[in-house]
Design an enzyme around this catalytic site. Structure first.
Site, PDB file in Angstrom:
ATOM      1  N   ILE A   1      -2.395  12.786  36.089  1.00 18.14           N
ATOM      2  CA  ILE A   1      -3.783  12.576  35.669  1.00 18.14           C
ATOM      3  C   ILE A   1      -3.811  11.955  34.281  1.00 18.14           C
ATOM      4  CG2 ILE A   1      -3.942  14.953  34.788  1.00 18.14           C
ATOM      5  CD1 ILE A   1      -6.920  14.951  35.686  1.00 18.14           C
ATOM      6  N   CYS A   2      -4.808  11.128  34.046  1.00 18.87           N
ATOM      7  CA  CYS A   2      -5.083  10.543  32.727  1.00 18.87           C
ATOM      8  C   CYS A   2      -3.859   9.794  32.186  1.00 18.87           C
ATOM      9  CB  CYS A   2      -5.563  11.636  31.779  1.00 18.87           C
ATOM     10  SG  CYS A   2      -6.321  11.017  30.245  1.00 18.87           S
ATOM     11  N   GLY A   3      -3.386  10.156  30.996  1.00 18.04           N
ATOM     12  CA  GLY A   3      -2.284   9.445  30.371  1.00 18.04           C
ATOM     13  C   GLY A   3      -1.010   9.455  31.174  1.00 18.04           C
TER      14      GLY A   3
ATOM     15  N   THR B   1      -0.756   8.893  34.282  1.00 22.22           N
ATOM     16  CA  THR B   1      -0.777   7.735  35.173  1.00 22.22           C
ATOM     17  C   THR B   1      -0.282   6.493  34.433  1.00 22.22           C
ATOM     18  OG1 THR B   1      -3.092   7.135  34.672  1.00 22.22           O
ATOM     19  CG2 THR B   1      -2.718   8.688  36.478  1.00 22.22           C
TER      20      THR B   1
END
Length: 213
Positions: free
Chosen positions: A107-109, A111
């Site tokens: 999730i988020c960073g 990725t």
């Protein structure tokens, strides 16, 4: 047998992004097989780290001790250091998991880190924004999907603003809840729908009655 889901932890990890997932994996309530799941943390070493929210966590295991054969899933939260390339060892471990057919959820960073490692090329995925991932220089832009969370086989990706959708995708991939219970869970936590709560309560009451009869 207890199945273990591993949560990666590192300095400045975004504690809110994985809280729905880890709490309900570790909690037996409403699960298809209560007591079957547990969460363990994995760090670069077993030295303590501090989350973005200031929580100090001592990892249960280090990366070099973690084998895909001993895990049901690796969850990678965002942090302030993925974009700087400081967490490549975790991306390498994700590659190892995917090669072994063990799911990875990012999730988020995180990725961004997987994109930088080439792990999103050829796989449907999402993130905070297509433009955000493009800054990684990756070649998978054609596979970007504008959804809160996306599952492509053993890979789950999500936007950092969608922790409930991220959790739902994780639960579905691991089959922790019956489909109708997962739907009720989502209606309660994502939509604030009281009907979701009552469906969950009715399920738990009926299961309790079955065990005492």
């Amino acid at each position: 047998m207890v199945e273990t889901v591993h949560l990666a932890v590192y300095d400045t990890f975004s504690d809110w992004e994985t809280g729905f997932a880890t709490a309900h994996i570790n909690r037996e309530l409403w699960q298809r097989e209560p007591g079957e799941w547990q969460v363990r943390t994995v760090g670069a070493t077993t030295d303590s780290v501090v989350s973005m929210g200031g929580m100090r966590v001592t990892p249960d295991v280090s990366l070099d001790e973690l084998s895909p054969a001993d895990s049901a899933m690796l969850i990678l939260p965002g942090s302030a250091t993925w974009e700087a390339g400081a967490l490549t060892a975790f991306a390498d471990k994700a590659r190892e998991f995917l090669a072994a057919g063990v799911p990875v959820a990012a999730i988020c960073g995180a990725t961004f880190g997987l994109a930088s490692a080439g792990l999103l090329d050829g796989r449907s995925h999402t993130s905070n924004a297509a433009e955000y991932l493009a800054m990684s220089g990756y070649s998978g832009g054609a596979c970007f999907v504008y959804e809160p969370a996306v599952t492509d086989g053993d890979l789950i990706t999500a936007s950092g603003t969608m922790p409930v959708e991220f959790a739902r995708a994780i639960f579905a991939r691991l089959e922790i809840f019956e489909p109708h219970i997962l739907d009720a869970w989502y209606r309660l936590y994502a939509q604030n729908d009281p009907a979701g709560f009552f469906a969950l309560a009715e399920y738990e009451q009926s299961r309790a009655a079955a065990t005492t009869s």
